[in-house]
Structures are given as structure tokens and as C-alpha cells.
Design a protein around this motif. Structure first.
Motif, PDB file in Angstrom:
ATOM      1  N   ALA A   9      29.637  33.466  43.491  1.00 19.56           N
ATOM      2  CA  ALA A   9      29.036  34.429  44.420  1.00 19.56           C
ATOM      3  C   ALA A   9      30.128  35.283  45.089  1.00 19.56           C
ATOM      4  CB  ALA A   9      28.221  33.692  45.479  1.00 19.56           C
ATOM      5  N   TRP A  10      31.295  34.696  45.303  1.00 17.14           N
ATOM      6  CA  TRP A  10      32.395  35.407  45.968  1.00 17.14           C
ATOM      7  C   TRP A  10      33.180  36.302  45.010  1.00 17.14           C
ATOM      8  CZ3 TRP A  10      37.712  34.742  44.997  1.00 17.14           C
ATOM      9  CH2 TRP A  10      38.570  35.378  45.899  1.00 17.14           C
ATOM     10  N   ALA A  11      33.420  35.866  43.791  1.00 11.46           N
ATOM     11  CA  ALA A  11      34.306  36.564  42.849  1.00 11.46           C
ATOM     12  C   ALA A  11      33.920  38.021  42.586  1.00 11.46           C
ATOM     13  CB  ALA A  11      34.411  35.777  41.544  1.00 11.46           C
ATOM     14  N   PRO A  12      32.641  38.360  42.383  1.00 15.21           N
ATOM     15  CA  PRO A  12      32.328  39.775  42.133  1.00 15.21           C
ATOM     16  C   PRO A  12      32.694  40.689  43.301  1.00 15.21           C
ATOM     17  CG  PRO A  12      30.501  38.383  41.454  1.00 15.21           C
ATOM     18  CD  PRO A  12      31.467  37.505  42.197  1.00 15.21           C
ATOM     19  N   GLN A  13      32.486  40.221  44.525  1.00 16.34           N
ATOM     20  CA  GLN A  13      32.862  41.068  45.659  1.00 16.34           C
ATOM     21  C   GLN A  13      34.382  41.142  45.802  1.00 16.34           C
ATOM     22  OE1 GLN A  13      30.349  38.983  48.487  1.00 16.34           O
ATOM     23  NE2 GLN A  13      32.114  38.045  49.481  1.00 16.34           N
ATOM     24  N   ALA A  14      35.088  40.081  45.430  1.00 20.76           N
ATOM     25  CA  ALA A  14      36.557  40.120  45.436  1.00 20.76           C
ATOM     26  C   ALA A  14      37.058  41.101  44.383  1.00 20.76           C
ATOM     27  CB  ALA A  14      37.117  38.721  45.182  1.00 20.76           C
ATOM     28  N   TYR A  15      36.403  41.119  43.224  1.00 24.40           N
ATOM     29  CA  TYR A  15      36.756  42.096  42.191  1.00 24.40           C
ATOM     30  C   TYR A  15      36.548  43.520  42.704  1.00 24.40           C
ATOM     31  CZ  TYR A  15      36.162  45.404  38.483  1.00 24.40           C
ATOM     32  OH  TYR A  15      36.253  46.550  37.740  1.00 24.40           O
ATOM     33  N   ARG A  16      35.398  43.775  43.334  1.00 25.58           N
ATOM     34  CA  ARG A  16      35.122  45.124  43.849  1.00 25.58           C
ATOM     35  C   ARG A  16      36.175  45.545  44.865  1.00 25.58           C
ATOM     36  NH1 ARG A  16      29.936  43.183  43.146  1.00 25.58           N
ATOM     37  NH2 ARG A  16      29.712  42.471  45.286  1.00 25.58           N
ATOM     38  N   TYR A  17      36.613  44.600  45.701  1.00 26.44           N
ATOM     39  CA  TYR A  17      37.678  44.893  46.670  1.00 26.44           C
ATOM     40  C   TYR A  17      38.944  45.346  45.935  1.00 26.44           C
ATOM     41  CZ  TYR A  17      41.460  43.898  49.949  1.00 26.44           C
ATOM     42  OH  TYR A  17      42.598  43.989  50.717  1.00 26.44           O
ATOM     43  N   LEU A  18      39.351  44.617  44.891  1.00 26.61           N
ATOM     44  CA  LEU A  18      40.530  45.000  44.113  1.00 26.61           C
ATOM     45  C   LEU A  18      40.346  46.358  43.451  1.00 26.61           C
ATOM     46  CD1 LEU A  18      41.577  41.767  42.151  1.00 26.61           C
ATOM     47  CD2 LEU A  18      42.631  42.721  44.187  1.00 26.61           C
ATOM     48  N   ALA A  19      39.171  46.574  42.883  1.00 29.98           N
ATOM     49  CA  ALA A  19      38.908  47.812  42.152  1.00 29.98           C
ATOM     50  C   ALA A  19      38.962  49.035  43.058  1.00 29.98           C
ATOM     51  CB  ALA A  19      37.547  47.722  41.453  1.00 29.98           C
ATOM     52  N   GLU A  20      38.605  48.864  44.329  1.00 32.32           N
ATOM     53  CA  GLU A  20      38.555  50.006  45.252  1.00 32.32           C
ATOM     54  C   GLU A  20      39.910  50.370  45.856  1.00 32.32           C
ATOM     55  OE1 GLU A  20      35.516  48.940  48.048  1.00 32.32           O
ATOM     56  OE2 GLU A  20      33.929  49.083  46.530  1.00 32.32           O
ATOM     57  N   ILE A  21      40.887  49.497  45.762  1.00 26.48           N
ATOM     58  CA  ILE A  21      42.210  49.786  46.326  1.00 26.48           C
ATOM     59  C   ILE A  21      42.938  50.775  45.420  1.00 26.48           C
ATOM     60  CG2 ILE A  21      44.448  48.835  47.017  1.00 26.48           C
ATOM     61  CD1 ILE A  21      43.029  46.149  47.431  1.00 26.48           C
ATOM     62  N   PRO A  22      43.413  51.898  45.974  1.00 26.04           N
ATOM     63  CA  PRO A  22      44.178  52.834  45.140  1.00 26.04           C
ATOM     64  C   PRO A  22      45.455  52.169  44.613  1.00 26.04           C
ATOM     65  CG  PRO A  22      43.584  53.823  47.257  1.00 26.04           C
ATOM     66  CD  PRO A  22      43.240  52.374  47.343  1.00 26.04           C
ATOM     67  N   GLU A  23      45.861  52.543  43.415  1.00 31.45           N
ATOM     68  CA  GLU A  23      47.032  51.932  42.779  1.00 31.45           C
ATOM     69  C   GLU A  23      48.273  52.021  43.667  1.00 31.45           C
ATOM     70  OE1 GLU A  23      47.323  53.955  39.045  1.00 31.45           O
ATOM     71  OE2 GLU A  23      45.650  52.823  38.178  1.00 31.45           O
ATOM     72  N   GLN A  24      48.470  53.155  44.343  1.00 31.41           N
ATOM     73  CA  GLN A  24      49.674  53.342  45.162  1.00 31.41           C
ATOM     74  C   GLN A  24      49.648  52.493  46.440  1.00 31.41           C
ATOM     75  OE1 GLN A  24      47.484  55.664  44.338  1.00 31.41           O
ATOM     76  NE2 GLN A  24      46.905  56.940  46.087  1.00 31.41           N
ATOM     77  N   ARG A  25      48.507  51.888  46.776  1.00 32.90           N
ATOM     78  CA  ARG A  25      48.420  51.031  47.959  1.00 32.90           C
ATOM     79  C   ARG A  25      48.145  49.577  47.571  1.00 32.90           C
ATOM     80  NH1 ARG A  25      43.929  52.936  51.173  1.00 32.90           N
ATOM     81  NH2 ARG A  25      44.486  51.230  52.533  1.00 32.90           N
ATOM     82  N   PHE A  26      48.451  49.225  46.347  1.00 26.83           N
ATOM     83  CA  PHE A  26      48.149  47.897  45.820  1.00 26.83           C
ATOM     84  C   PHE A  26      49.264  46.931  46.204  1.00 26.83           C
ATOM     85  CE2 PHE A  26      46.934  44.774  42.576  1.00 26.83           C
ATOM     86  CZ  PHE A  26      45.553  44.857  42.629  1.00 26.83           C
ATOM     87  N   ASP A  27      49.194  46.417  47.426  1.00 29.35           N
ATOM     88  CA  ASP A  27      50.183  45.491  47.980  1.00 29.35           C
ATOM     89  C   ASP A  27      49.649  44.069  47.797  1.00 29.35           C
ATOM     90  OD1 ASP A  27      51.729  43.828  49.563  1.00 29.35           O
ATOM     91  OD2 ASP A  27      51.594  45.066  51.357  1.00 29.35           O
ATOM     92  N   LEU A  86      34.349  42.520  31.931  1.00 29.89           N
ATOM     93  CA  LEU A  86      33.554  41.962  33.029  1.00 29.89           C
ATOM     94  C   LEU A  86      32.200  41.435  32.552  1.00 29.89           C
ATOM     95  CD1 LEU A  86      34.111  44.446  35.977  1.00 29.89           C
ATOM     96  CD2 LEU A  86      34.684  42.027  35.946  1.00 29.89           C
ATOM     97  N   SER A  87      31.579  42.152  31.660  1.00 29.85           N
ATOM     98  CA  SER A  87      30.233  41.777  31.218  1.00 29.85           C
ATOM     99  C   SER A  87      30.208  40.479  30.420  1.00 29.85           C
ATOM    100  CB  SER A  87      29.635  42.902  30.372  1.00 29.85           C
ATOM    101  OG  SER A  87      30.454  43.123  29.235  1.00 29.85           O
ATOM    102  N   SER A  88      31.376  40.015  29.959  1.00 29.48           N
ATOM    103  CA  SER A  88      31.397  38.839  29.085  1.00 29.48           C
ATOM    104  C   SER A  88      31.805  37.542  29.781  1.00 29.48           C
ATOM    105  CB  SER A  88      32.362  39.087  27.918  1.00 29.48           C
ATOM    106  OG  SER A  88      33.694  39.152  28.408  1.00 29.48           O
ATOM    107  N   ASP A  89      32.071  37.605  31.084  1.00 30.53           N
ATOM    108  CA  ASP A  89      32.602  36.406  31.744  1.00 30.53           C
ATOM    109  C   ASP A  89      31.747  35.998  32.932  1.00 30.53           C
ATOM    110  OD1 ASP A  89      34.251  34.306  32.427  1.00 30.53           O
ATOM    111  OD2 ASP A  89      35.490  35.554  33.700  1.00 30.53           O
ATOM    112  N   LYS A  90      30.887  35.024  32.724  1.00 31.28           N
ATOM    113  CA  LYS A  90      30.034  34.569  33.824  1.00 31.28           C
ATOM    114  C   LYS A  90      30.731  33.550  34.720  1.00 31.28           C
ATOM    115  CE  LYS A  90      27.775  30.984  31.090  1.00 31.28           C
ATOM    116  NZ  LYS A  90      26.536  30.416  30.630  1.00 31.28           N
ATOM    117  N   PHE A  91      31.886  33.030  34.288  1.00 30.82           N
ATOM    118  CA  PHE A  91      32.577  32.004  35.059  1.00 30.82           C
ATOM    119  C   PHE A  91      33.695  32.566  35.943  1.00 30.82           C
ATOM    120  CE2 PHE A  91      30.994  29.701  31.287  1.00 30.82           C
ATOM    121  CZ  PHE A  91      30.144  28.823  31.945  1.00 30.82           C
ATOM    122  N   TRP A  92      34.060  33.824  35.766  1.00 32.64           N
ATOM    123  CA  TRP A  92      35.123  34.462  36.545  1.00 32.64           C
ATOM    124  C   TRP A  92      36.432  33.685  36.438  1.00 32.64           C
ATOM    125  CZ3 TRP A  92      34.931  39.293  38.529  1.00 32.64           C
ATOM    126  CH2 TRP A  92      33.672  39.892  38.579  1.00 32.64           C
TER     127      TRP A  92
END
Length: 196
Positions: free
Chosen positions: A36-54, A8-14
């Protein structure tokens, strides 16, 4: 192909370069909007538990979220552009080390290839007579058309025993293929028949 990861720290273009945003005419600073949108989209993905990753539900959420984000003070983003950005974002996320191996594998297994001129040319090559209009991202006019083209790609890659996301890789231009360590395609396969 998707085993290589980035930090994550190496990609400013997402994962989306300025070339992609050339197709976003009449939008104010589309690359800034995306970044501006991509980091919050990443956080959304990161917060979803693996067993609920639909991934189908995630894709729908991200597409709607991007549309709402983009609508803040600028021209509304089209359905074709929303799908393209979300699909490119997920393509990039399947190689994001911080997301974890399980989520990355789930994305590779179920993600939609971005519909751009390369995938549409690939579809037209493999399925003669498949009419998608102009062979460019803007040809996608509604969700039904998008889903129908995704089903065709799923049938094609399913015959090869591969996830649908590999269709995008197959359609990459030669330079992008070789830059990513893939062999050049000397010739395209013969057209195939799609089962009803």
C-alpha cells in the motif's frame, strides 16, 4: 547488474517477497502494508526533478513516511525494519524503467545497501572484530549505528571503485547470485583494514 529494468505494470510485489516479511512478527499483514505504501513512494520519487534528486534527503523522507504510514492502526515499525524496507525499495527502484535512466543511476551511485543478515555477515567477514550484535536486521538499534555501518561499506566499495550498493550484491547468497546471472563466489576475499 543494475542495467536490467522491470516495468511497473509487471511487479505486484514492489521488489520485496514474502520471505522478507517473515521477520516482521507481531505486525498485521506487513506485505500488504508495504504494497500500500510503495506506489505512493514511487510517485514521490517520480515527481522529484532530476536536478533536485538528493538521495540522502529522499531516504530520510521515505523512512519517516513509511513510519507514519505503518503506524496507522498497527504496531509501530522499528527503525531497523524501516531502513531495511526503504533500502530494499530503493534497490528495486534503481531498475525501474519508468523512473528514467538519470534517477536510476543516481540511486545506484548513492543508495544504501539494505542491512540484513547477508550484509552483516559480509561486514563481519571483511572487518574482523566489527561488533554489530546479532547478525540480523533487528541488530540495528538506532540511526547512528546504521550510518556507521553504511560508512564502513562505503569505504570497502570505495577501495574497489564501486558504489556502496554493490556491497549488497557481493553479499547475496549463491542461489540469488546465480539466479541473477552473476558468477558464484568460490571464496571470499581476505579481511581488509578500514581507514579511520
Amino acid at each position: 547488474m543494475f542495467e536490467t529494468t522491470w516495468e511497473l505494470s509487471s511487479d505486484k510485489f514492489w521488489g520485496i517477497s514474502g520471505n522478507t516479511f517473515r521477520g516482521f512478527r507481531k505486525h498485521k499483514k506487513p506485505s500488504d502494508q508495504y504494497r500500500a505504501w510503495a506506489p505512493q513512494a514511487y510517485r514521490y520519487l517520480a515527481e522529484i526533478p532530476e536536478q533536485r534528486f538528493d538521495l540522502a534527503a529522499i531516504h530520510e523522507y521515505l523512512t519517516n513516511d513509511l513510519g507514519g504510514h505503518w503506524a496507522n492502526g498497527v504496531k509501530q515499525i522499528s527503525i531497523a525494519h524501516r531502513f531495511k524496507i526503504v533500502d530494499l525499495f530503493l534497490l528495486h527502484m534503481c531498475r525501474c524503467a519508468q523512473l528514467g535512466g538519470v534517477k536510476r543511476r543516481l540511486i545506484v551511485a548513492s543508495a544504501n545497501p539494505p542491512l540484513d543478515k547477508f550484509t552483516l555477515i559480509g561486514l563481519a567477514t571483511l572487518v574482523p572484530g566489527l561488533v554489530v550484535g546479532n547478525l540480523a536486521m533487528g541488530a540495528i538499534e538506532d540511526i547512528g549505528q546504521y550510518k556507521a555501518l553504511q560508512r564502513v561499506m562505503e569505504q570497502i566499495t570505495g577501495q574497489a571503485g564501486l558504489p556502496r550498493l554493490y556491497f549488497d550484491v557481493w553479499c547475496w547468497p549463491e542461489k540469488r547470485r546465480t539466479d541473477n546471472g552473476l558468477p558464484a563466489l568460490s571464496s571470499r576475499p581476505a579481511p581488509i583494514l578500514i581507514r579511520e
